[in-house]
Design an enzyme around this catalytic site. Structure first.
Site, short mmCIF file in Angstrom:
data_model
loop_
_atom_site.label_atom_id
_atom_site.label_comp_id
_atom_site.label_asym_id
_atom_site.label_seq_id
_atom_site.Cartn_x
_atom_site.Cartn_y
_atom_site.Cartn_z
CG MET A 80 -3.87 33.65 -0.85
SD MET A 80 -2.11 33.83 -0.52
CE MET A 80 -1.99 35.56 -0.08
CG ASP A 109 1.19 34.38 1.86
OD1 ASP A 109 1.69 35.23 2.62
OD2 ASP A 109 1.36 34.36 0.62
CB SER A 131 6.78 36.84 2.79
OG SER A 131 6.61 37.72 1.70
CG MET A 149 2.86 40.40 -6.30
SD MET A 149 2.34 41.66 -5.14
CE MET A 149 2.53 40.75 -3.58
CG HIS A 155 2.36 33.32 -3.54
ND1 HIS A 155 1.89 34.12 -2.51
CD2 HIS A 155 1.28 33.00 -4.30
CE1 HIS A 155 0.59 34.28 -2.66
NE2 HIS A 155 0.18 33.63 -3.74
C1 DX5 Z 1 0.56 38.96 -0.06
C2 DX5 Z 1 1.77 38.07 -0.18
C3 DX5 Z 1 2.28 37.67 1.14
C4 DX5 Z 1 2.85 38.82 1.93
C5 DX5 Z 1 2.77 38.49 3.38
O1 DX5 Z 1 0.08 39.26 -1.32
O2 DX5 Z 1 1.42 36.89 -0.88
O3 DX5 Z 1 3.25 36.63 1.04
O4 DX5 Z 1 4.17 39.11 1.61
O5 DX5 Z 1 3.18 39.61 4.11
P1 DX5 Z 1 2.56 39.91 5.53
O6 DX5 Z 1 2.98 38.81 6.42
O7 DX5 Z 1 3.13 41.22 5.89
O8 DX5 Z 1 1.06 39.97 5.36
ZN ZN Z 2 2.83 35.17 -0.73
#
Ligand code: DX5
Ligand code: ZN
Length: 217
Positions: free
Chosen positions: A136, A172, A7, A36, A65
């Site tokens: 998630m 994730d 990611s 986001m 995503h």
């Molecule tokens: C969280 C994101 C993830 C995040 C994961 O909102 O959707 O993809 O980047 O990062 P780590 O592995 O550091 O939790």
């Molecule tokens: Zn993500």
């Protein structure tokens, strides 16, 4: 065969091209791109122009995503920008079936993400409309949060709902090397990891260790 999806949220955005090249050379299977909007989640990240720029710099499939409200307004822009997979949140999509059909019609693979508090049954009536499920294991919005272990049982139940369908189950949030084996055992086929990969001195080493752990003895 497990897929590892770094990611880029935890990458150095000022050196994104090099960061992506490093994980591509390091054996990543696809690139996870976190979008986001400051509304569905508290944080704001990137939009289609950055996805288009990334598309020019890598051959890896782009797994986008969308953590945004009204995702149906933007899926076209993200597919045009070069997304291979577009995942929307069940919680953000009142017309989920229509949005998934829209993504497929545009030529991308359609995914549904489930927050930790959302039951797997949210997928029950769109099972034939999706190509991937993103479970998630943190509440979305930020990288570097701690893995929520209820994701294990969620993955098992999602797998059961999917039956024989060939759908990827991705996980994730907070994924580290130590989670790789149990996640694979519960039915995960793709591991998304941000801080574990980009926060390491040698991302290739983490990718290798995650894959080896997931594939087991
Ligand atoms: C969280 C994101 C993830 C995040 C994961 O909102 O959707 O993809 O980047 O990062 P780590 O592995 O550091 O939790
Ligand atoms: Zn993500």
């Amino acid at each position: 065969m497990i897929k590892i999806a770094p990611s880029i949220l935890s990458a150095d955005f000022a050196a994104l091209g090099e960061e992506i090249a490093r994980v591509e050379a390091g054996g990543a299977d696809q690139l996870h791109v976190d979008v986001m909007d400051g509304r569905f989640v508290p944080n704001i990240t990137i939009g289609p122009v950055v996805v288009a720029a990334i598309r020019k710099r890598t051959r890896l499939p782009l797994d986008v995503h969308l953590m945004i409200v009204e995702p149906e307004r933007y899926v076209g822009d993200f597919v045009s920008a070069g997304s291979d997979m577009v995942t929307v949140h069940a919680e953000a999509s009142p017309h989920l079936q229509r949005t998934l059909a829209q993504i497929r019609e545009l030529g991308a693979r359609a995914g549904v993400a489930l927050n930790p508090g959302t039951p797997p049954e949210a997928l029950a009536w769109v099972l034939d409309d999706l190509d991937l499920v993103l479970v998630m294991s943190v509440n979305p919005g930020f990288g570097g949060q701690a893995f929520i272990p209820s994701a294990y049982e969620k993955i098992r139940r999602v797998r059961a709902l999917l039956g024989a369908r060939s759908v990827d189950v991705s996980v994730d949030g907070g994924v580290k090397v130590e989670h790789a084996r149990p996640l694979a055992e519960h039915g995960a086929t793709t591991l998304v990891a941000g801080s574990a990969i980009f926060g390491a001195g040698e991302p290739a080493d983490v990718i290798r260790r995650m894959r080896t752990a997931a594939e087991g003895p």
